[in-house]
Motif scaffolding. Structure first.
Motif, short mmCIF file in Angstrom:
data_model
loop_
_atom_site.label_atom_id
_atom_site.label_comp_id
_atom_site.label_asym_id
_atom_site.label_seq_id
_atom_site.Cartn_x
_atom_site.Cartn_y
_atom_site.Cartn_z
N PRO A 197 -11.41 -5.83 -4.94
CA PRO A 197 -11.46 -4.39 -4.60
C PRO A 197 -9.85 -3.85 -4.53
O PRO A 197 -9.71 -2.78 -4.53
CB PRO A 197 -11.87 -4.58 -3.09
CG PRO A 197 -11.58 -5.78 -2.76
CD PRO A 197 -11.75 -6.74 -3.99
N VAL A 198 -8.94 -4.78 -4.40
CA VAL A 198 -7.55 -4.40 -4.25
C VAL A 198 -6.96 -4.40 -5.77
O VAL A 198 -7.37 -5.20 -6.52
CB VAL A 198 -6.60 -5.07 -3.41
CG1 VAL A 198 -6.99 -4.66 -1.90
CG2 VAL A 198 -6.46 -6.53 -3.64
N SER A 199 -6.07 -3.77 -5.99
CA SER A 199 -5.06 -4.07 -7.28
C SER A 199 -4.46 -5.10 -7.26
O SER A 199 -3.54 -5.54 -6.45
CB SER A 199 -4.07 -2.76 -7.48
OG SER A 199 -4.90 -1.51 -7.60
N LYS A 200 -4.82 -6.04 -8.13
CA LYS A 200 -4.07 -7.42 -8.29
C LYS A 200 -3.11 -7.29 -9.75
O LYS A 200 -3.67 -6.96 -10.68
CB LYS A 200 -5.02 -8.44 -8.50
CG LYS A 200 -5.46 -8.96 -7.38
CD LYS A 200 -6.36 -10.23 -7.41
CE LYS A 200 -7.09 -10.52 -6.29
NZ LYS A 200 -8.17 -11.56 -6.40
N VAL A 201 -2.06 -7.79 -9.72
CA VAL A 201 -1.23 -8.10 -10.65
C VAL A 201 -0.88 -9.36 -10.77
O VAL A 201 -0.34 -10.07 -10.14
CB VAL A 201 0.37 -7.26 -10.64
CG1 VAL A 201 1.34 -7.70 -11.73
CG2 VAL A 201 0.26 -5.57 -10.40
N TYR A 202 -1.34 -10.00 -12.04
CA TYR A 202 -1.03 -11.44 -12.51
C TYR A 202 0.39 -11.26 -12.95
O TYR A 202 0.45 -10.89 -14.26
CB TYR A 202 -2.20 -11.94 -13.25
CG TYR A 202 -3.55 -11.99 -12.63
CD1 TYR A 202 -3.77 -13.12 -11.95
CD2 TYR A 202 -4.23 -10.84 -12.48
CE1 TYR A 202 -5.37 -13.18 -11.28
CE2 TYR A 202 -5.47 -10.87 -11.88
CZ TYR A 202 -5.94 -12.05 -11.34
OH TYR A 202 -7.15 -12.02 -10.46
N GLY A 203 1.10 -11.95 -12.46
CA GLY A 203 2.74 -11.93 -13.18
C GLY A 203 3.68 -12.55 -12.23
O GLY A 203 3.27 -13.40 -11.60
N ALA A 204 5.01 -12.54 -12.92
CA ALA A 204 6.16 -13.14 -12.19
C ALA A 204 7.14 -12.04 -11.97
O ALA A 204 7.34 -11.31 -13.12
CB ALA A 204 6.47 -14.22 -13.29
N PHE B 204 -3.93 -7.24 -15.10
CA PHE B 204 -4.12 -6.49 -13.86
C PHE B 204 -5.62 -6.27 -13.71
O PHE B 204 -6.43 -6.19 -14.87
CB PHE B 204 -3.60 -5.02 -14.29
CG PHE B 204 -3.73 -4.03 -13.21
CD1 PHE B 204 -2.80 -3.79 -11.87
CD2 PHE B 204 -4.95 -3.20 -13.03
CE1 PHE B 204 -3.16 -3.10 -11.09
CE2 PHE B 204 -5.08 -2.10 -12.10
CZ PHE B 204 -4.36 -2.32 -10.95
N GLU B 205 -5.99 -6.27 -12.51
CA GLU B 205 -7.28 -5.84 -12.32
C GLU B 205 -7.43 -5.30 -10.97
O GLU B 205 -6.82 -5.33 -10.26
CB GLU B 205 -8.33 -6.98 -12.30
CG GLU B 205 -8.05 -7.95 -11.26
CD GLU B 205 -9.08 -8.96 -11.25
OE1 GLU B 205 -9.78 -9.42 -12.35
OE2 GLU B 205 -9.62 -9.68 -10.28
N ASP B 206 -8.56 -4.25 -10.78
CA ASP B 206 -8.92 -3.58 -9.62
C ASP B 206 -10.28 -3.54 -9.55
O ASP B 206 -11.01 -4.43 -10.30
CB ASP B 206 -8.28 -2.23 -9.58
CG ASP B 206 -8.66 -1.11 -10.31
OD1 ASP B 206 -9.84 -1.27 -11.17
OD2 ASP B 206 -7.98 -0.12 -10.35
N ALA B 207 -10.80 -2.62 -8.60
CA ALA B 207 -12.46 -2.63 -8.33
C ALA B 207 -13.09 -2.33 -9.46
O ALA B 207 -14.32 -2.60 -9.61
CB ALA B 207 -12.68 -1.61 -7.10
N THR B 208 -12.73 -1.80 -10.40
CA THR B 208 -13.35 -1.30 -11.60
C THR B 208 -13.10 -1.65 -13.03
O THR B 208 -13.62 -1.69 -13.83
CB THR B 208 -13.23 0.25 -11.73
OG1 THR B 208 -12.13 0.79 -11.78
CG2 THR B 208 -14.11 1.00 -10.62
N THR B 209 -11.80 -2.27 -13.07
CA THR B 209 -11.13 -2.27 -14.39
C THR B 209 -10.21 -3.35 -14.49
O THR B 209 -9.37 -3.71 -13.67
CB THR B 209 -10.37 -0.99 -14.77
OG1 THR B 209 -11.16 0.18 -14.60
CG2 THR B 209 -9.73 -0.99 -16.35
#
Lengths: 213, 213
Positions: free
Chosen positions: B3-10, B60-65
Protein backbone atom coordinates in the motif's frame (compact mmCIF):
# COMPACT_ATOMS: atom_id res chain seq x y z
CA UNK A 1 11.61 27.65 -41.11
CA UNK A 2 10.51 25.36 -43.89
CA UNK A 3 6.76 24.92 -44.54
CA UNK A 4 7.26 21.20 -45.28
CA UNK A 5 8.68 18.63 -42.92
CA UNK A 6 12.38 18.26 -43.56
CA UNK A 7 14.52 15.41 -42.27
CA UNK A 8 18.26 16.05 -42.39
CA UNK A 9 19.68 12.56 -42.49
CA UNK A 10 20.92 9.57 -44.45
CA UNK A 11 18.92 6.52 -45.48
CA UNK A 12 21.71 4.22 -44.20
CA UNK A 13 21.64 5.82 -40.73
CA UNK A 14 19.65 3.73 -38.24
CA UNK A 15 18.62 6.84 -36.31
CA UNK A 16 17.34 8.48 -39.50
CA UNK A 17 15.40 5.30 -40.34
CA UNK A 18 13.59 5.61 -37.00
CA UNK A 19 12.15 8.98 -38.02
CA UNK A 20 11.40 7.92 -41.60
CA UNK A 21 9.52 4.86 -40.31
CA UNK A 22 7.23 7.10 -38.25
CA UNK A 23 6.72 9.63 -41.05
CA UNK A 24 5.71 6.77 -43.36
CA UNK A 25 3.36 5.37 -40.68
CA UNK A 26 1.70 8.74 -40.32
CA UNK A 27 1.61 9.43 -44.05
CA UNK A 28 3.17 12.86 -43.59
CA UNK A 29 4.79 14.30 -46.73
CA UNK A 30 8.42 15.15 -46.09
CA UNK A 31 11.64 16.05 -47.77
CA UNK A 32 14.75 14.05 -46.93
CA UNK A 33 17.76 16.37 -47.06
CA UNK A 34 20.68 14.00 -47.58
CA UNK A 35 23.63 14.64 -45.29
CA UNK A 36 26.65 12.55 -46.19
CA UNK A 37 28.30 11.10 -43.09
CA UNK A 38 31.10 9.73 -45.27
CA UNK A 39 31.97 13.28 -46.29
CA UNK A 40 31.54 14.54 -42.74
CA UNK A 41 28.66 16.88 -43.60
CA UNK A 42 27.10 16.26 -40.15
CA UNK A 43 30.20 17.81 -38.54
CA UNK A 44 30.34 21.05 -40.55
CA UNK A 45 30.04 24.26 -38.46
CA UNK A 46 26.84 25.25 -40.31
CA UNK A 47 25.10 21.94 -39.66
CA UNK A 48 26.19 21.92 -36.00
CA UNK A 49 25.06 25.52 -35.55
CA UNK A 50 21.78 25.27 -37.45
CA UNK A 51 20.57 21.68 -36.98
CA UNK A 52 22.33 19.50 -34.43
CA UNK A 53 24.65 20.84 -31.71
CA UNK A 54 26.30 17.41 -31.32
CA UNK A 55 26.82 16.93 -35.08
CA UNK A 56 24.72 13.79 -35.42
CA UNK A 57 21.89 12.57 -37.63
CA UNK A 58 18.98 13.13 -37.94
CA UNK A 59 17.65 16.62 -37.34
CA UNK A 60 14.19 17.85 -38.22
CA UNK A 61 12.30 21.03 -38.99
CA UNK A 62 8.86 22.06 -40.13
CA UNK A 63 6.94 25.34 -40.32
CA UNK A 64 7.00 25.88 -36.54
CA UNK A 65 9.63 23.73 -34.87
CA UNK A 66 13.18 22.45 -34.97
CA UNK A 67 14.10 19.26 -33.12
CA UNK A 68 17.21 17.09 -33.00
CA UNK A 69 17.59 13.52 -31.63
CA UNK A 70 15.67 10.78 -33.41
CA UNK A 71 13.48 9.73 -30.50
CA UNK A 72 12.61 13.35 -29.61
CA UNK A 73 11.61 13.99 -33.24
CA UNK A 74 9.35 10.93 -33.04
CA UNK A 75 7.75 12.18 -29.81
CA UNK A 76 7.06 15.50 -31.50
CA UNK A 77 5.52 13.99 -34.63
CA UNK A 78 3.48 11.43 -32.69
CA UNK A 79 2.11 14.08 -30.31
CA UNK A 80 1.21 16.33 -33.25
CA UNK A 81 -0.18 13.81 -35.76
CA UNK A 82 -0.04 10.43 -34.06
CA UNK A 83 -3.61 9.37 -33.27
CA UNK A 84 -3.10 5.93 -31.69
CA UNK A 85 0.67 6.49 -31.84
CA UNK A 86 0.49 9.44 -29.43
CA UNK A 87 2.59 8.73 -26.34
CA UNK A 88 0.34 8.13 -23.32
CA UNK A 89 -0.11 10.75 -20.58
CA UNK A 90 -1.88 8.71 -17.88
CA UNK A 91 0.35 7.50 -15.04
CA UNK A 92 0.23 3.71 -15.40
CA UNK A 93 0.25 3.64 -19.21
CA UNK A 94 3.02 6.23 -19.30
CA UNK A 95 5.18 4.24 -16.90
CA UNK A 96 4.73 1.02 -18.92
CA UNK A 97 5.64 2.91 -22.09
CA UNK A 98 8.61 4.73 -20.54
CA UNK A 99 9.84 1.53 -18.91
CA UNK A 100 9.99 -0.09 -22.36
CA UNK A 101 11.56 3.06 -23.82
CA UNK A 102 14.20 3.02 -21.09
CA UNK A 103 15.06 -0.63 -21.75
CA UNK A 104 15.58 0.34 -25.40
CA UNK A 105 18.00 3.19 -24.75
CA UNK A 106 19.69 1.66 -21.69
CA UNK A 107 20.08 -2.05 -22.57
CA UNK A 108 19.36 -2.55 -26.27
CA UNK A 109 20.88 0.43 -28.07
CA UNK A 110 24.28 0.79 -26.31
CA UNK A 111 25.66 -2.73 -26.90
CA UNK A 112 24.32 -2.91 -30.46
CA UNK A 113 25.79 0.49 -31.36
CA UNK A 114 29.13 -0.56 -29.89
CA UNK A 115 29.00 -3.94 -31.65
CA UNK A 116 28.31 -2.30 -35.03
CA UNK A 117 31.28 0.00 -34.43
CA UNK A 118 33.59 -2.84 -33.43
CA UNK A 119 32.56 -5.28 -36.15
CA UNK A 120 31.99 -2.90 -39.09
CA UNK A 121 32.60 0.81 -38.73
CA UNK A 122 35.93 0.72 -36.89
CA UNK A 123 37.76 -0.87 -39.83
CA UNK A 124 35.87 1.29 -42.34
CA UNK A 125 37.06 4.39 -40.51
CA UNK A 126 40.62 3.10 -40.36
CA UNK A 127 40.54 2.88 -36.56
CA UNK A 128 41.96 -0.63 -36.26
CA UNK A 129 40.73 -4.12 -35.51
CA UNK A 130 37.75 -5.05 -33.31
CA UNK A 131 38.33 -5.45 -29.57
CA UNK A 132 37.34 -9.11 -29.22
CA UNK A 133 36.62 -8.90 -25.50
CA UNK A 134 34.28 -5.97 -26.08
CA UNK A 135 32.60 -7.77 -29.02
CA UNK A 136 31.93 -10.73 -26.75
CA UNK A 137 30.56 -8.54 -23.95
CA UNK A 138 28.24 -6.67 -26.36
CA UNK A 139 26.91 -9.94 -27.78
CA UNK A 140 26.23 -11.17 -24.25
CA UNK A 141 24.34 -7.99 -23.36
CA UNK A 142 22.27 -8.12 -26.58
CA UNK A 143 21.34 -11.75 -25.85
CA UNK A 144 20.26 -10.78 -22.33
CA UNK A 145 18.03 -8.06 -23.73
CA UNK A 146 16.54 -10.30 -26.44
CA UNK A 147 15.80 -12.94 -23.79
CA UNK A 148 13.85 -10.33 -21.86
CA UNK A 149 11.92 -9.36 -25.00
CA UNK A 150 11.15 -13.00 -25.75
CA UNK A 151 9.53 -13.34 -22.32
CA UNK A 152 7.72 -10.01 -22.60
CA UNK A 153 6.35 -10.84 -26.05
CA UNK A 154 4.84 -14.03 -24.66
CA UNK A 155 2.47 -11.78 -22.72
CA UNK A 156 1.92 -8.84 -25.08
CA UNK A 157 2.06 -8.43 -28.83
CA UNK A 158 4.28 -5.36 -28.76
CA UNK A 159 7.17 -4.12 -26.65
CA UNK A 160 5.20 -1.53 -24.68
CA UNK A 161 1.96 -3.53 -24.44
CA UNK A 162 -0.90 -4.69 -26.61
CA UNK A 163 -0.50 -1.98 -29.24
CA UNK A 164 2.15 -0.95 -31.72
CA UNK A 165 3.91 2.14 -30.29
CA UNK A 166 6.91 4.38 -30.79
CA UNK A 167 8.95 1.88 -28.79
CA UNK A 168 8.54 -0.72 -31.56
CA UNK A 169 9.54 1.94 -34.08
CA UNK A 170 12.62 2.87 -32.01
CA UNK A 171 13.83 -0.75 -32.15
CA UNK A 172 13.22 -1.57 -35.82
CA UNK A 173 16.37 -0.14 -37.45
CA UNK A 174 18.82 -1.96 -35.18
CA UNK A 175 16.80 -5.18 -35.17
CA UNK A 176 17.03 -5.14 -38.98
CA UNK A 177 20.75 -4.40 -38.70
CA UNK A 178 21.39 -7.60 -36.69
CA UNK A 179 21.71 -9.52 -39.96
CA UNK A 180 24.77 -7.42 -40.83
CA UNK A 181 26.23 -8.34 -37.43
CA UNK A 182 25.69 -12.06 -38.12
CA UNK A 183 23.08 -12.20 -35.39
CA UNK A 184 19.96 -12.76 -37.49
CA UNK A 185 19.48 -16.21 -35.95
CA UNK A 186 19.19 -14.56 -32.54
CA UNK A 187 15.84 -13.25 -33.73
CA UNK A 188 14.65 -16.26 -35.71
CA UNK A 189 15.48 -18.68 -32.88
CA UNK A 190 13.20 -16.82 -30.45
CA UNK A 191 9.58 -17.64 -31.31
CA UNK A 192 7.79 -14.63 -29.79
CA UNK A 193 10.44 -12.14 -30.84
CA UNK A 194 10.43 -13.51 -34.36
CA UNK A 195 6.63 -13.22 -34.57
CA UNK A 196 6.85 -9.62 -33.30
CA UNK A 197 9.52 -8.79 -35.87
CA UNK A 198 7.38 -10.29 -38.62
CA UNK A 199 4.52 -8.04 -37.55
CA UNK A 200 6.75 -4.97 -37.55
CA UNK A 201 8.79 -5.56 -40.68
CA UNK A 202 5.73 -6.33 -42.77
CA UNK A 203 4.20 -2.95 -42.09
CA UNK A 204 4.08 -1.00 -45.35
CA UNK A 205 5.80 1.94 -43.65
CA UNK A 206 8.86 -0.14 -42.72
CA UNK A 207 8.95 -1.71 -46.18
CA UNK A 208 8.97 1.80 -47.65
CA UNK A 209 11.98 2.69 -45.48
CA UNK A 210 13.95 -0.44 -46.40
CA UNK A 211 13.29 0.29 -50.08
CA UNK A 212 15.03 3.63 -49.66
CA UNK A 213 18.15 2.38 -47.89
CA UNK B 1 1.38 -5.11 -3.81
CA UNK B 2 2.40 -2.79 -1.03
CA UNK B 3 0.00 0.00 0.00
CA UNK B 4 2.92 2.40 0.54
CA UNK B 5 5.42 3.48 -2.07
CA UNK B 6 8.47 1.27 -1.85
CA UNK B 7 11.81 2.02 -3.48
CA UNK B 8 14.16 -0.95 -3.74
CA UNK B 9 17.54 0.70 -3.95
CA UNK B 10 20.66 2.01 -2.26
CA UNK B 11 21.32 5.57 -1.13
CA UNK B 12 24.77 5.48 -2.81
CA UNK B 13 23.28 4.47 -6.19
CA UNK B 14 22.94 7.46 -8.51
CA UNK B 15 19.89 5.92 -10.19
CA UNK B 16 18.21 5.42 -6.83
CA UNK B 17 19.00 9.05 -5.91
CA UNK B 18 17.08 10.17 -9.02
CA UNK B 19 13.89 8.57 -7.71
CA UNK B 20 14.43 9.70 -4.12
CA UNK B 21 14.95 13.29 -5.32
CA UNK B 22 11.55 13.24 -7.03
CA UNK B 23 9.78 11.57 -4.08
CA UNK B 24 11.18 14.27 -1.80
CA UNK B 25 10.10 17.00 -4.26
CA UNK B 26 6.58 15.61 -4.30
CA UNK B 27 6.45 15.02 -0.56
CA UNK B 28 5.28 11.43 -1.05
CA UNK B 29 5.85 9.15 1.96
CA UNK B 30 7.90 6.12 0.96
CA UNK B 31 9.86 3.23 2.33
CA UNK B 32 13.39 2.68 1.07
CA UNK B 33 14.08 -1.06 0.97
CA UNK B 34 17.87 -1.27 1.06
CA UNK B 35 19.37 -3.60 -1.51
CA UNK B 36 23.09 -4.10 -1.03
CA UNK B 37 24.93 -3.99 -4.34
CA UNK B 38 28.13 -4.91 -2.54
CA UNK B 39 26.53 -8.19 -1.48
CA UNK B 40 24.98 -8.68 -4.93
CA UNK B 41 21.40 -8.55 -3.64
CA UNK B 42 20.28 -6.91 -6.93
CA UNK B 43 21.37 -10.05 -8.80
CA UNK B 44 19.53 -12.65 -6.70
CA UNK B 45 16.94 -14.74 -8.61
CA UNK B 46 14.13 -13.45 -6.39
CA UNK B 47 14.98 -9.79 -6.97
CA UNK B 48 15.40 -10.34 -10.73
CA UNK B 49 12.12 -12.24 -10.90
CA UNK B 50 10.08 -9.96 -8.66
CA UNK B 51 11.51 -6.46 -9.14
CA UNK B 52 14.00 -5.89 -11.96
CA UNK B 53 14.53 -8.33 -14.85
CA UNK B 54 17.99 -6.87 -15.56
CA UNK B 55 19.09 -7.00 -11.92
CA UNK B 56 19.68 -3.28 -11.46
CA UNK B 57 18.62 -0.59 -8.99
CA UNK B 58 16.15 0.92 -8.36
CA UNK B 59 12.78 -0.76 -8.67
CA UNK B 60 9.50 0.59 -7.37
CA UNK B 61 6.07 -0.55 -6.25
CA UNK B 62 2.97 0.92 -4.71
CA UNK B 63 -0.62 -0.24 -4.20
CA UNK B 64 -1.33 -0.53 -7.92
CA UNK B 65 1.86 -0.60 -9.95
CA UNK B 66 5.35 -2.04 -10.30
CA UNK B 67 7.93 -0.18 -12.36
CA UNK B 68 11.67 -0.63 -12.91
CA UNK B 69 14.18 1.83 -14.46
CA UNK B 70 14.79 5.08 -12.59
CA UNK B 71 13.54 7.44 -15.29
CA UNK B 72 10.41 5.37 -15.93
CA UNK B 73 9.64 5.40 -12.20
CA UNK B 74 9.99 9.19 -12.26
CA UNK B 75 7.62 9.46 -15.26
CA UNK B 76 5.08 7.39 -13.36
CA UNK B 77 5.30 9.40 -10.14
CA UNK B 78 5.28 12.74 -11.96
CA UNK B 79 2.25 11.78 -14.06
CA UNK B 80 0.41 10.58 -10.96
CA UNK B 81 1.33 13.27 -8.43
CA UNK B 82 3.50 15.76 -10.26
CA UNK B 83 1.49 18.96 -10.69
CA UNK B 84 3.98 21.26 -12.45
CA UNK B 85 6.40 18.33 -12.70
CA UNK B 86 4.05 16.35 -14.95
CA UNK B 87 5.73 15.61 -18.27
CA UNK B 88 4.15 17.69 -21.07
CA UNK B 89 1.77 16.15 -23.63
CA UNK B 90 1.53 18.95 -26.21
CA UNK B 91 3.70 18.48 -29.32
CA UNK B 92 6.15 21.37 -29.09
CA UNK B 93 6.63 21.25 -25.32
CA UNK B 94 6.95 17.47 -25.43
CA UNK B 95 9.62 17.63 -28.13
CA UNK B 96 11.65 20.23 -26.20
CA UNK B 97 11.40 18.08 -23.08
CA UNK B 98 12.22 14.82 -24.87
CA UNK B 99 15.09 16.43 -26.75
CA UNK B 100 16.64 17.41 -23.41
CA UNK B 101 15.85 13.96 -21.99
CA UNK B 102 17.54 12.34 -24.98
CA UNK B 103 20.67 14.47 -24.59
CA UNK B 104 20.80 13.25 -20.98
CA UNK B 105 20.63 9.53 -21.76
CA UNK B 106 22.56 9.68 -25.05
CA UNK B 107 25.41 12.13 -24.38
CA UNK B 108 25.61 12.85 -20.64
CA UNK B 109 24.94 9.54 -18.91
CA UNK B 110 27.03 7.06 -21.00
CA UNK B 111 30.45 8.76 -20.70
CA UNK B 112 29.98 9.62 -17.03
CA UNK B 113 28.88 6.08 -16.15
CA UNK B 114 31.89 4.70 -18.02
CA UNK B 115 34.24 7.22 -16.40
CA UNK B 116 33.00 6.32 -12.91
CA UNK B 117 33.60 2.66 -13.73
CA UNK B 118 37.09 3.29 -15.10
CA UNK B 119 38.26 5.67 -12.38
CA UNK B 120 36.56 4.18 -9.31
CA UNK B 121 34.50 1.00 -9.57
CA UNK B 122 36.84 -1.07 -11.78
CA UNK B 123 39.56 -1.22 -9.12
CA UNK B 124 37.02 -1.66 -6.32
CA UNK B 125 35.62 -4.71 -8.13
CA UNK B 126 39.11 -6.11 -8.72
CA UNK B 127 38.76 -5.73 -12.50
CA UNK B 128 42.10 -4.04 -13.09
CA UNK B 129 43.45 -0.60 -13.86
CA UNK B 130 41.63 2.18 -15.76
CA UNK B 131 41.92 2.23 -19.55
CA UNK B 132 43.58 5.65 -19.93
CA UNK B 133 42.52 6.11 -23.55
CA UNK B 134 38.89 5.47 -22.60
CA UNK B 135 39.17 7.81 -19.58
CA UNK B 136 40.41 10.55 -21.87
CA UNK B 137 37.62 9.95 -24.42
CA UNK B 138 34.93 10.00 -21.69
CA UNK B 139 36.28 13.25 -20.26
CA UNK B 140 36.22 14.78 -23.75
CA UNK B 141 32.60 13.70 -24.30
CA UNK B 142 31.51 15.03 -20.88
CA UNK B 143 33.17 18.38 -21.67
CA UNK B 144 31.33 18.54 -25.00
CA UNK B 145 28.03 17.94 -23.25
CA UNK B 146 28.73 20.48 -20.50
CA UNK B 147 29.65 23.06 -23.16
CA UNK B 148 26.25 22.49 -24.75
CA UNK B 149 24.53 22.91 -21.38
CA UNK B 150 26.46 26.11 -20.71
CA UNK B 151 25.14 27.59 -23.95
CA UNK B 152 21.61 26.31 -23.34
CA UNK B 153 21.52 27.69 -19.79
CA UNK B 154 22.38 31.13 -21.14
CA UNK B 155 18.92 31.12 -22.73
CA UNK B 156 16.83 29.20 -20.18
CA UNK B 157 17.06 28.65 -16.46
CA UNK B 158 16.63 24.88 -16.64
CA UNK B 159 17.71 22.11 -19.00
CA UNK B 160 14.32 21.58 -20.63
CA UNK B 161 13.25 25.24 -20.62
CA UNK B 162 12.14 27.92 -18.19
CA UNK B 163 10.90 25.54 -15.53
CA UNK B 164 12.45 22.89 -13.29
CA UNK B 165 11.54 19.49 -14.78
CA UNK B 166 12.31 15.79 -14.51
CA UNK B 167 15.27 16.37 -16.82
CA UNK B 168 16.99 18.46 -14.13
CA UNK B 169 16.23 15.71 -11.63
CA UNK B 170 17.66 13.05 -13.97
CA UNK B 171 20.97 14.94 -14.11
CA UNK B 172 21.46 15.80 -10.44
CA UNK B 173 23.02 12.57 -9.10
CA UNK B 174 25.80 12.38 -11.70
CA UNK B 175 26.44 16.15 -11.62
CA UNK B 176 26.99 15.80 -7.87
CA UNK B 177 29.23 12.78 -8.52
CA UNK B 178 31.60 14.82 -10.73
CA UNK B 179 33.47 15.91 -7.58
CA UNK B 180 34.42 12.26 -6.98
CA UNK B 181 35.75 12.12 -10.55
CA UNK B 182 37.92 15.20 -9.95
CA UNK B 183 35.78 17.18 -12.41
CA UNK B 184 34.08 19.58 -9.99
CA UNK B 185 35.87 22.53 -11.61
CA UNK B 186 34.17 21.65 -14.89
CA UNK B 187 30.96 22.85 -13.29
CA UNK B 188 32.31 25.81 -11.32
CA UNK B 189 34.21 27.17 -14.33
CA UNK B 190 31.02 27.41 -16.41
CA UNK B 191 29.00 30.37 -15.19
CA UNK B 192 25.52 29.40 -16.38
CA UNK B 193 25.92 25.73 -15.53
CA UNK B 194 27.20 26.61 -12.09
CA UNK B 195 24.22 28.92 -11.46
CA UNK B 196 21.86 26.13 -12.58
CA UNK B 197 23.54 23.62 -10.30
CA UNK B 198 23.27 26.07 -7.38
CA UNK B 199 19.52 26.35 -8.05
CA UNK B 200 19.14 22.58 -8.16
CA UNK B 201 21.39 21.51 -5.29
CA UNK B 202 19.86 24.05 -2.93
CA UNK B 203 16.40 22.58 -3.31
CA UNK B 204 15.37 21.07 0.04
CA UNK B 205 14.50 17.80 -1.74
CA UNK B 206 18.05 17.36 -3.06
CA UNK B 207 19.52 18.34 0.30
CA UNK B 208 17.37 15.64 1.92
CA UNK B 209 18.76 13.06 -0.54
CA UNK B 210 22.39 14.04 0.04
CA UNK B 211 21.83 13.79 3.79
CA UNK B 212 20.84 10.14 3.29
CA UNK B 213 23.80 9.07 1.15
Amino acid sequence: MSPVSKVYGATYSTCTQRVLFLLEELGIPYELVSISMKEGEHKTPTFVDQQHPFGRLPAFEDATTKVFESRAICYYLAAKYGGPLRPPCEDVKLSRFQQAASVEYSYFDPPITQLAYQKLFKRQMGQGEPDEQLVHECERRIQECLDYYEQLLGEDEYLAGKKFTLVDIFHAPWIAFLSRLEMESDISSRKNLNAWWDRVRNRPAWMAVTNMA
